[in-house]
Motif scaffolding. Structure first.
Motif, short mmCIF file in Angstrom:
data_model
loop_
_atom_site.label_atom_id
_atom_site.label_comp_id
_atom_site.label_asym_id
_atom_site.label_seq_id
_atom_site.Cartn_x
_atom_site.Cartn_y
_atom_site.Cartn_z
N TRP A 36 -3.69 -3.78 2.17
CA TRP A 36 -3.20 -2.75 1.25
C TRP A 36 -3.25 -1.41 1.98
N PHE A 37 -2.16 -0.68 1.87
CA PHE A 37 -2.05 0.65 2.45
C PHE A 37 -1.58 1.61 1.36
N GLY A 42 3.55 13.85 1.93
CA GLY A 42 3.24 14.71 3.06
C GLY A 42 2.17 14.18 3.99
N LYS A 43 1.68 12.96 3.72
CA LYS A 43 0.63 12.39 4.56
C LYS A 43 1.08 11.09 5.19
N GLU A 44 0.36 10.67 6.23
CA GLU A 44 0.67 9.43 6.89
C GLU A 44 0.17 8.24 6.05
N ARG A 45 0.78 7.09 6.31
CA ARG A 45 0.33 5.88 5.63
C ARG A 45 -1.10 5.57 6.05
N GLU A 46 -1.92 5.21 5.06
CA GLU A 46 -3.35 5.04 5.27
C GLU A 46 -3.78 3.65 4.87
N PHE A 47 -4.61 3.02 5.71
CA PHE A 47 -5.19 1.72 5.39
C PHE A 47 -6.16 1.86 4.23
N VAL A 48 -6.06 0.95 3.27
CA VAL A 48 -6.98 0.94 2.13
C VAL A 48 -7.98 -0.21 2.27
N GLY A 49 -7.47 -1.39 2.57
CA GLY A 49 -8.34 -2.55 2.71
C GLY A 49 -7.54 -3.78 3.04
N MET A 50 -8.27 -4.89 3.30
CA MET A 50 -7.59 -6.13 3.62
C MET A 50 -8.47 -7.32 3.29
N ILE A 51 -7.83 -8.47 3.18
CA ILE A 51 -8.54 -9.73 3.02
C ILE A 51 -7.91 -10.71 3.99
N VAL A 79 -2.01 -11.43 -4.13
CA VAL A 79 -3.21 -10.68 -3.77
C VAL A 79 -3.32 -9.52 -4.75
N PHE A 80 -4.55 -9.15 -5.06
CA PHE A 80 -4.80 -8.11 -6.05
C PHE A 80 -5.60 -6.96 -5.44
N LEU A 81 -5.38 -5.78 -6.01
CA LEU A 81 -6.20 -4.62 -5.67
C LEU A 81 -6.69 -4.02 -6.98
N GLN A 82 -7.95 -4.29 -7.30
CA GLN A 82 -8.56 -3.72 -8.50
C GLN A 82 -9.12 -2.35 -8.16
#
Length: 124
Positions: A36-37, A42-51, A79-82
């Protein structure tokens, strides 16, 4: 080719929760590491998490640890992101990404397939 479709975004007040879903069009979903990103204006794409593909590893960026949870249901190819305790700084377009037997990298180049994104807005 793997198509990814995110859903579940929307407008939520600070402190609220949302659950994002990402459905994949592949019969071998269990072979894909899912990331998940997010990208704020105005900002760059950012990593949120992964499985990872075998679900033996889950990781998150520091700013969401303890608030966000990634899970997967291979039977549903999803896949879910809670997301709990949401903050205004979580406002962004959220993307899911997939990589076959991926290493679970925290950079965009580690994933081949991407969804179109879903908007999450945290505001009162």
């Amino acid at each position: 080719q793997v198509q990814l479709v995110e859903s579940g975004g929307g407008l939520v007040q600070p402190g609220g929760s949302l659950r994002l879903s990402c459905a994949a069009s592949t019969r071998t979903f269990s072979d894909y590491t899912m990331g998940w990103f997010r990208q704020a204006p105005g900002k760059e794409r950012e990593f949120v998490g992964m499985i990872t593909w075998n679900a033996d590893s889950v990781s998150y960026i520091g700013s969401v640890k303890g608030r966000f949870t990634i899970s997967r249901e291979n039977v549903k190819n999803t896949v879910f992101l809670q997301m709990n305790s949401l903050k205004p700084e979580d406002t962004a377009v959220y993307y899911c990404a997939a990589e076959w037997h991926g290493l679970g990298l925290s950079v965009a180049r580690g994933y081949t397939y991407w969804g179109q994104g879903t908007q999450v807005t945290v505001s009162s």
